[in-house]
Design an enzyme around this catalytic site. Structure first.
Site, PDB file in Angstrom:
ATOM      1  N   SER A   1     -36.524 -84.033   8.278  1.00  0.00           N
ATOM      2  CA  SER A   1     -35.119 -83.979   8.073  1.00  0.00           C
ATOM      3  C   SER A   1     -34.660 -83.327   9.263  1.00  0.00           C
ATOM      4  O   SER A   1     -35.318 -82.831  10.182  1.00  0.00           O
ATOM      5  CB  SER A   1     -35.036 -83.030   6.699  1.00  0.00           C
ATOM      6  OG  SER A   1     -35.476 -81.842   7.081  1.00  0.00           O
ATOM      7  N   LYS A   2     -33.272 -83.336   9.229  1.00  0.00           N
ATOM      8  CA  LYS A   2     -32.664 -82.509  10.179  1.00  0.00           C
ATOM      9  C   LYS A   2     -32.897 -81.179  10.627  1.00  0.00           C
ATOM     10  O   LYS A   2     -32.956 -80.799  11.806  1.00  0.00           O
ATOM     11  CB  LYS A   2     -30.943 -82.547   9.932  1.00  0.00           C
ATOM     12  CG  LYS A   2     -30.333 -83.579  10.036  1.00  0.00           C
ATOM     13  CD  LYS A   2     -29.963 -84.108  11.555  1.00  0.00           C
ATOM     14  CE  LYS A   2     -29.202 -85.268  11.941  1.00  0.00           C
ATOM     15  NZ  LYS A   2     -29.172 -85.738  13.292  1.00  0.00           N
ATOM     16  N   ARG A   3     -33.649 -80.542   9.800  1.00  0.00           N
ATOM     17  CA  ARG A   3     -34.177 -79.015  10.088  1.00  0.00           C
ATOM     18  C   ARG A   3     -35.145 -78.934  11.265  1.00  0.00           C
ATOM     19  O   ARG A   3     -35.476 -78.040  11.764  1.00  0.00           O
ATOM     20  CB  ARG A   3     -34.444 -78.234   8.875  1.00  0.00           C
ATOM     21  CG  ARG A   3     -35.660 -78.699   8.248  1.00  0.00           C
ATOM     22  CD  ARG A   3     -36.136 -77.905   7.097  1.00  0.00           C
ATOM     23  NE  ARG A   3     -37.316 -78.467   6.382  1.00  0.00           N
ATOM     24  CZ  ARG A   3     -37.361 -79.424   5.382  1.00  0.00           C
ATOM     25  NH1 ARG A   3     -36.291 -80.000   4.828  1.00  0.00           N
ATOM     26  NH2 ARG A   3     -38.676 -79.771   4.960  1.00  0.00           N
ATOM     27  N   HIS A   4     -35.977 -80.243  11.199  1.00  0.00           N
ATOM     28  CA  HIS A   4     -36.902 -80.485  12.375  1.00  0.00           C
ATOM     29  C   HIS A   4     -36.541 -80.758  13.552  1.00  0.00           C
ATOM     30  O   HIS A   4     -37.413 -80.753  14.564  1.00  0.00           O
ATOM     31  CB  HIS A   4     -37.956 -81.252  11.833  1.00  0.00           C
ATOM     32  CG  HIS A   4     -38.710 -81.037  10.444  1.00  0.00           C
ATOM     33  ND1 HIS A   4     -38.339 -81.611   9.203  1.00  0.00           N
ATOM     34  CD2 HIS A   4     -39.525 -79.976  10.118  1.00  0.00           C
ATOM     35  CE1 HIS A   4     -39.061 -81.093   8.310  1.00  0.00           C
ATOM     36  NE2 HIS A   4     -39.821 -80.271   8.672  1.00  0.00           N
TER      37      HIS A   4
ATOM     38  N   ASP B   1     -30.488 -90.046  18.044  1.00  0.00           N
ATOM     39  CA  ASP B   1     -30.822 -88.684  18.356  1.00  0.00           C
ATOM     40  C   ASP B   1     -31.589 -88.686  19.521  1.00  0.00           C
ATOM     41  O   ASP B   1     -31.445 -87.997  20.600  1.00  0.00           O
ATOM     42  CB  ASP B   1     -31.293 -87.862  17.459  1.00  0.00           C
ATOM     43  CG  ASP B   1     -30.221 -87.303  16.101  1.00  0.00           C
ATOM     44  OD1 ASP B   1     -29.195 -87.260  16.677  1.00  0.00           O
ATOM     45  OD2 ASP B   1     -30.863 -86.909  14.949  1.00  0.00           O
TER      46      ASP B   1
END
Length: 418
Positions: A201-204, A211
């Site tokens: 997810s984006k947290r990674h 991106d």
């Protein structure tokens, strides 16, 4: 073996890297067997911005170098056919009307089994599968009806998709058999996790294909890296060209357990690809990348700077920090120049006389100066580097001075030495 697969993204926005990896597996499998790979937009939800998202999907795949066969299709193109098939199933007793919708009648006894090409034998108790809505009350087909109908009409032989679709497969098998169609072979590929073992997810970090593009990864390196997320050719081969991946890819070497996206490994691999590029190709890649990212920098100077960074950067996106001093004014940290005025002034005097203003004579002049000042090259050159580039880390000093040109070099040495 005759192969026909499909890539079937939903038009919900940017392509997630997990979906791209699944697209790649489909494409490699089709190309390996001389088959076809179709692109279908699964727009069973009409409320989404379908046209814009569909174009973004196509642009992203083209950048990555994944092509498809035939025109792009949309599930709702076959709306009327789905409605007709749903009515036929009602007439045959395989489905029934329920408050304006149509439900498929699932069997109450026995089990549904199939041989997954990645996971092996999968068997599901039919009592756990509830009757499935196949046509909404407004006449739109649901995903679990439109998708197998489309697979049937398109002659899809293999459905290679993410593990999150495992629960859909028994439902779709029953639908296809009721329609009189032979189900394709299914292969459910593993999810992609972050380093913490949780679903990516984006947290990674970067998660969409865009991106990774903005970060400056090369398409060839990204394809190589993604192919190895859940698949391997052997226990030692890492760097493989697109042609080698096509030649070697097989579903029986896809691992059932989740893959881990290792950003450090990706950076390393991308660096390998950058260093292997002919200089003119790296220069063009840098120019193209900077243009796409909105940098209004002298493209000829970018090309001339390519040799300076080839051994230093791992991503095209690192170029601006390495080479910004060539295109923009610098503000060196005065603390790093404390006590360096005599060196900077002497360097300016020496470089004013260098002819021609090229890396080799520049290096000789500065090494002679360091010897005269009884300084090691490191102690003599570091303040010059800071004054001219604004950083203690830069591409080769002498090549950098050549690219900046005598006038700008002397201006910066004078400003820092005053």
């Amino acid at each position: 073996m005759s192969v026909r697969v499909r890539m079937a993204p939903s038009p919900t926005g940017f392509l997630h890297i997990g979906g791209v990896r699944t697209f790649l597996f489909n494409w490699l499998f089709a190309r390996r067997h001389g088959g076809e790979c179709l692109l279908r937009i699964e727009n069973t939800d009409t409320g989404r911005e379908v046209a814009e998202a569909a174009q973004q999907i196509q642009d992203s795949l083209r950048w990555l170098g994944i092509e498809w066969d035939g025109p792009v299709t949309f599930q709702l193109d076959r709306l009327e056919r789905c409605q007709a098939e749903a009515r036929r199933l009602v007439a045959e007793g395989a489905a029934y009307e329920d408050e304006g919708a149509i439900r498929f009648r699932m069997p109450d006894e026995g089990s549904t089994a199939y041989d997954d090409l990645v996971l092996g034998r999968i068997e599901v108790d039919n009592r756990t599968i509830e009757d499935l809505v196949i046509l909404r009350s407004d006449g739109r087909p649901t995903y679990n009806f439109a998708s197998p109908v489309e697979d049937w009409l398109d002659g899809i032989t293999h459905v290679v998709r993410g593990a999150d679709h495992i629960s859909n497969t028994p439902k779709q098998i029953h639908v296809l058999r009721a329609l009189g169609a032979e189900p394709p072979q299914y292969a459910h590929v593993p999810n992609i996790n972050g380093a913490d073992g949780k679903k990516l997810s984006k947290r990674h970090g970067a998660t969409s294909l865009d991106d990774f593009r903005h970060a400056g990864y090369l398409p060839e390196a990204l394809v190589n890296f993604l192919a190895l997320l859940g698949w391997s050719f052997d226990d030692k081969t890492t760097i493989m060209s697109r042609g080698e991946l096509i030649e070697r890819f097989s579903l029986d070497r896809v691992q059932p357990s989740p893959a881990t996206l290792d950003y450090q490994k990706l950076d390393w691999m991308n660096g390998v690809y950058i260093r292997a590029l002919p200089l003119d190709e790296l220069a063009e890649a840098l120019v193209r990348y900077l243009r796409e990212e909105g940098y209004d920098w002298d493209e000829e100077l970018v090309r001339r700077a390519a040799p300076l960074v080839q051994e230093k950067i791992k991503r095209l996106g690192e170029f601006p920090d390495f080479a910004r001093f060539l295109f923009e004014d610098v503000e060196p940290d005065t603390a790093l120049l404390d006590g360096s005025r005599p060196i900077l002034r002497a360097a300016a005097e020496r470089l004013r006389e260098v002819e021609p203003f090229r890396a080799e004579p520049i290096e000789q002049a500065l090494r002679d100066l360091a010897a005269e000042l009884d300084l090691s090259p490191r102690k003599a050159f570091q303040p010059i580097r800071v004054a001219v580039t604004g950083s203690t880390v830069s591409p080769g000093l002498f090549e950098s001075l050549e690219l900046l040109g005598r006038e700008r070099v002397l201006e910066r040495l004078s400003a820092a030495g005053s």
